[in-house]
Each structure stands twice: as structure tokens, then as C-alpha cells.
Design a protein around this motif. Sequence first.
Motif, PDB file in Angstrom:
ATOM      1  N   ARG A  60      36.688  41.616  35.996  1.00 25.67           N
ATOM      2  CA  ARG A  60      36.884  42.768  35.124  1.00 25.67           C
ATOM      3  C   ARG A  60      36.768  44.040  35.957  1.00 25.67           C
ATOM      4  O   ARG A  60      35.790  44.212  36.704  1.00 25.67           O
ATOM      5  CB  ARG A  60      35.839  42.766  34.011  1.00 25.67           C
ATOM      6  CG  ARG A  60      36.027  43.862  32.975  1.00 25.67           C
ATOM      7  CD  ARG A  60      35.054  43.656  31.824  1.00 25.67           C
ATOM      8  NE  ARG A  60      35.222  44.652  30.793  1.00 25.67           N
ATOM      9  CZ  ARG A  60      34.626  44.609  29.603  1.00 25.67           C
ATOM     10  NH1 ARG A  60      33.827  43.595  29.318  1.00 25.67           N
ATOM     11  NH2 ARG A  60      34.817  45.557  28.717  1.00 25.67           N
ATOM     12  N   LEU A  61      37.732  44.938  35.825  1.00 28.57           N
ATOM     13  CA  LEU A  61      37.740  46.174  36.584  1.00 28.57           C
ATOM     14  C   LEU A  61      37.086  47.301  35.781  1.00 28.57           C
ATOM     15  O   LEU A  61      36.776  47.140  34.593  1.00 28.57           O
ATOM     16  CB  LEU A  61      39.181  46.549  36.945  1.00 28.57           C
ATOM     17  CG  LEU A  61      39.958  45.467  37.722  1.00 28.57           C
ATOM     18  CD1 LEU A  61      41.391  45.927  37.978  1.00 28.57           C
ATOM     19  CD2 LEU A  61      39.259  45.109  39.029  1.00 28.57           C
ATOM     20  N   GLU A  62      36.860  48.430  36.435  1.00 28.68           N
ATOM     21  CA  GLU A  62      36.138  49.524  35.797  1.00 28.68           C
ATOM     22  C   GLU A  62      36.864  50.086  34.576  1.00 28.68           C
ATOM     23  O   GLU A  62      36.227  50.625  33.670  1.00 28.68           O
ATOM     24  CB  GLU A  62      35.891  50.638  36.817  1.00 28.68           C
ATOM     25  CG  GLU A  62      34.888  50.252  37.898  1.00 28.68           C
ATOM     26  CD  GLU A  62      34.623  51.388  38.871  1.00 28.68           C
ATOM     27  OE1 GLU A  62      35.255  52.460  38.721  1.00 28.68           O
ATOM     28  OE2 GLU A  62      33.788  51.193  39.773  1.00 28.68           O
ATOM     29  N   ASP A  63      38.195  49.965  34.553  1.00 29.66           N
ATOM     30  CA  ASP A  63      38.957  50.489  33.408  1.00 29.66           C
ATOM     31  C   ASP A  63      39.147  49.445  32.303  1.00 29.66           C
ATOM     32  O   ASP A  63      39.961  49.618  31.397  1.00 29.66           O
ATOM     33  CB  ASP A  63      40.320  51.019  33.865  1.00 29.66           C
ATOM     34  CG  ASP A  63      41.197  49.924  34.480  1.00 29.66           C
ATOM     35  OD1 ASP A  63      40.729  48.775  34.582  1.00 29.66           O
ATOM     36  OD2 ASP A  63      42.342  50.226  34.846  1.00 29.66           O
ATOM     37  N   ASP A  64      38.366  48.335  32.397  1.00 31.95           N
ATOM     38  CA  ASP A  64      38.398  47.238  31.420  1.00 31.95           C
ATOM     39  C   ASP A  64      39.664  46.389  31.496  1.00 31.95           C
ATOM     40  O   ASP A  64      39.908  45.555  30.620  1.00 31.95           O
ATOM     41  CB  ASP A  64      38.199  47.737  29.978  1.00 31.95           C
ATOM     42  CG  ASP A  64      36.778  48.203  29.723  1.00 31.95           C
ATOM     43  OD1 ASP A  64      35.870  47.754  30.465  1.00 31.95           O
ATOM     44  OD2 ASP A  64      36.556  49.013  28.808  1.00 31.95           O
ATOM     45  N   SER A  65      40.475  46.606  32.512  1.00 30.22           N
ATOM     46  CA  SER A  65      41.559  45.661  32.775  1.00 30.22           C
ATOM     47  C   SER A  65      40.987  44.512  33.606  1.00 30.22           C
ATOM     48  O   SER A  65      39.823  44.542  34.016  1.00 30.22           O
ATOM     49  CB  SER A  65      42.708  46.348  33.527  1.00 30.22           C
ATOM     50  OG  SER A  65      42.302  46.728  34.829  1.00 30.22           O
ATOM     51  N   TYR A  66      41.809  43.493  33.838  1.00 29.22           N
ATOM     52  CA  TYR A  66      41.354  42.318  34.603  1.00 29.22           C
ATOM     53  C   TYR A  66      42.287  42.084  35.781  1.00 29.22           C
ATOM     54  O   TYR A  66      43.508  42.227  35.669  1.00 29.22           O
ATOM     55  CB  TYR A  66      41.315  41.079  33.704  1.00 29.22           C
ATOM     56  CG  TYR A  66      40.125  41.089  32.773  1.00 29.22           C
ATOM     57  CD1 TYR A  66      38.963  40.380  33.086  1.00 29.22           C
ATOM     58  CD2 TYR A  66      40.143  41.845  31.612  1.00 29.22           C
ATOM     59  CE1 TYR A  66      37.858  40.428  32.253  1.00 29.22           C
ATOM     60  CE2 TYR A  66      39.042  41.898  30.774  1.00 29.22           C
ATOM     61  CZ  TYR A  66      37.898  41.178  31.102  1.00 29.22           C
ATOM     62  OH  TYR A  66      36.804  41.230  30.282  1.00 29.22           O
ATOM     63  N   ALA A  67      41.681  41.739  36.905  1.00 28.59           N
ATOM     64  CA  ALA A  67      42.438  41.365  38.095  1.00 28.59           C
ATOM     65  C   ALA A  67      42.351  39.852  38.251  1.00 28.59           C
ATOM     66  O   ALA A  67      41.264  39.274  38.175  1.00 28.59           O
ATOM     67  CB  ALA A  67      41.869  42.048  39.332  1.00 28.59           C
ATOM     68  N   ILE A  68      43.495  39.217  38.442  1.00 29.47           N
ATOM     69  CA  ILE A  68      43.557  37.762  38.614  1.00 29.47           C
ATOM     70  C   ILE A  68      44.325  37.475  39.896  1.00 29.47           C
ATOM     71  O   ILE A  68      45.428  37.987  40.100  1.00 29.47           O
ATOM     72  CB  ILE A  68      44.274  37.076  37.425  1.00 29.47           C
ATOM     73  CG1 ILE A  68      43.553  37.377  36.109  1.00 29.47           C
ATOM     74  CG2 ILE A  68      44.355  35.567  37.649  1.00 29.47           C
ATOM     75  CD1 ILE A  68      44.191  38.463  35.286  1.00 29.47           C
ATOM     76  N   ILE A  69      43.715  36.674  40.781  1.00 28.20           N
ATOM     77  CA  ILE A  69      44.396  36.222  41.990  1.00 28.20           C
ATOM     78  C   ILE A  69      44.561  34.712  41.872  1.00 28.20           C
ATOM     79  O   ILE A  69      43.582  33.990  41.655  1.00 28.20           O
ATOM     80  CB  ILE A  69      43.606  36.574  43.267  1.00 28.20           C
ATOM     81  CG1 ILE A  69      43.334  38.083  43.335  1.00 28.20           C
ATOM     82  CG2 ILE A  69      44.379  36.122  44.510  1.00 28.20           C
ATOM     83  CD1 ILE A  69      42.404  38.479  44.451  1.00 28.20           C
ATOM     84  N   ALA A  70      45.785  34.243  41.989  1.00 29.07           N
ATOM     85  CA  ALA A  70      46.083  32.810  41.898  1.00 29.07           C
ATOM     86  C   ALA A  70      47.062  32.461  43.012  1.00 29.07           C
ATOM     87  O   ALA A  70      48.140  33.053  43.089  1.00 29.07           O
ATOM     88  CB  ALA A  70      46.683  32.468  40.534  1.00 29.07           C
ATOM     89  N   LYS A  71      46.655  31.514  43.863  1.00 27.58           N
ATOM     90  CA  LYS A  71      47.445  31.160  45.040  1.00 27.58           C
ATOM     91  C   LYS A  71      47.695  32.435  45.848  1.00 27.58           C
ATOM     92  O   LYS A  71      46.768  33.073  46.303  1.00 27.58           O
ATOM     93  CB  LYS A  71      48.728  30.441  44.634  1.00 27.58           C
ATOM     94  CG  LYS A  71      48.454  29.127  43.876  1.00 27.58           C
ATOM     95  CD  LYS A  71      49.694  28.393  43.475  1.00 27.58           C
ATOM     96  CE  LYS A  71      50.343  27.690  44.652  1.00 27.58           C
ATOM     97  NZ  LYS A  71      51.454  26.809  44.218  1.00 27.58           N
ATOM     98  N   ASP A  72      48.940  32.867  45.987  1.00 27.53           N
ATOM     99  CA  ASP A  72      49.206  34.073  46.770  1.00 27.53           C
ATOM    100  C   ASP A  72      49.613  35.246  45.882  1.00 27.53           C
ATOM    101  O   ASP A  72      50.156  36.236  46.355  1.00 27.53           O
ATOM    102  CB  ASP A  72      50.303  33.799  47.804  1.00 27.53           C
ATOM    103  CG  ASP A  72      51.616  33.366  47.144  1.00 27.53           C
ATOM    104  OD1 ASP A  72      51.618  33.064  45.928  1.00 27.53           O
ATOM    105  OD2 ASP A  72      52.640  33.326  47.848  1.00 27.53           O
TER     106      ASP A  72
END
Length: 272
Positions: free
Chosen positions: A27-39
Motif C-alpha cells: 500500500r502506497l502513501e496515497d492509498d493506491s497499491y503497487a504490485i510487482i509480478a514476474k517482471d
Amino acid sequence: MQEVRRQLDYFDISQICDSGQCFRMSRLEDDSYAIIAKDRYLRLVQNDNECLFYCGEEEFDTFWKQYFDLDTDYSAFIGQISPRDKYLSQAAAEGSGIRILRQDLWEMIVSFLISQQNHIVRIRRCIENLCIKYGEERQNFDGSRYYTFPAPEALAFLDEEALKECNLGYRSKYVVRTAKSIAEGQVSLEDIKSLPYRKARGELLKLYGIGEKVADCICLFALHNLEAFPVDTHIRQALEAHYPKGFPKSRYKGFQGIMQQYIFYHELMGNR
């Protein structure tokens, strides 16, 4: 910046993030989400049922739709819960936005080797360290850096203690030995992907450091074997308290793992 907007029922990115199945989601500071999958890197914003995926339509259709299992009707699973089972009904209501992600097999093998005798925050830190040191650096759409998950070949020929630098502790040798067995062709990930649940589980149990719980986690979260039912401390305590005669797996045949996730999330969040 490209974006894809969708109205999604039975989807809650915050619940998925906290469900213990994915360790490269934050969860990022602006309440969005970062997702890393494979590359790949995705930023996702959710307001109620409206979800904004920061990617192109083609990438969404060919990768992220499958990753989040968006073509599956989870209301059908919840609808089969016995109304007499108040505990499971409550757990499913609390975690109704959880979906079983379709994740990379190699990444899940490493992630759940690291998960043993560990907690979610520390697992995430270990995996981040591993990716920074042995993965490939990439840039996302805003120019900031992220790192891919290291391939087996990147870890296979390290000293068995090398990953202690990434805070893996005694799990370092588990990861290095497993990477070596894959890189040298002793184990075929593609073959495992083609097997039914029981046989895939059996092959995973042959890998160094993998026990029954870890094998079931890999089957559920990488191979999408929804009949897998991982039993850890949280689940064991819940079963002892609410199902002294055993969990009614026959009622939920073929999707017991989804029920397991509702129970796990309920127990985990209830203890916070």
C-alpha cells in the motif's frame, strides 16, 4: 499514462494484500497499491467497486486479468457455505474481496520457503532484499525503480549461506539448493505445472526444505489448485476451536482453498 477502469464485485485489493498469499504487493502513501509480478509493475487504485489499473488494455487482458482471477465468480463459492456454519459465514463476509492469485511457480516456491517460521512483514523484507541484490532493475511508468524476481540461474551457484545477507537465515540453503536443482534440470517447473494437485504436491515435497504446508501454499497460490488446504498455526487453531470433528472439506470439494483463505484472513486480522 495508460489506464483501465473496471467495476468489480468480490474484489478488494486491501484484503488481497493482507491475505498472506502475495509478498510483492504494498500500500502506497496515497492509498493506491503497487504490485510487482514476474517482471511487471502495476499501480492499482480502488474506490468501492471501481478499480483503476494503471496499464494498457492489452496488458490488462493478457496478464493482470488472469493474475487476479477476475473471470471467476467468487459469489458462487460463498453461496455454497452452509448457513448453519456461522463462523465460516462470518469469515467469508469479512474477506469476501479475496481472490486466489495466479502467481509464478518459481516465485512462490522461494516465497514459501522463506515463509517458514516467519511473519508477513519480515517475509516481504527478505524478498525485497533478494530482488534488489539478484533481480534485474527496471523502471516503472513514473521513472522510479523496481526489481524483477531473480531467476533460478541467478541463485543456483551461490554459496548455500550467501542469502543470509538478505536476512533469509537458515532458509538460505533451502533456496540455493532448490534453485540449483531447477537450473541443472533435475526438476522441471513446466512438468510440475502440468500435473494434477496430488502429483504436483508430491513433486514439490521432493524439493529440499519443502514440507506439507509449504507444498500446499505453492499448489494453491501458484498452480491454482483450489483443493489445496494449507494448515499453519492460524488454521490449526481455528480448526481446533470451530471444527473439532474436522473441516467439512467434502462440502467444498474443489475449492477448499478458498475457504481456507477466508479462515486465514479472519484469524490473522482478528489478532491485530
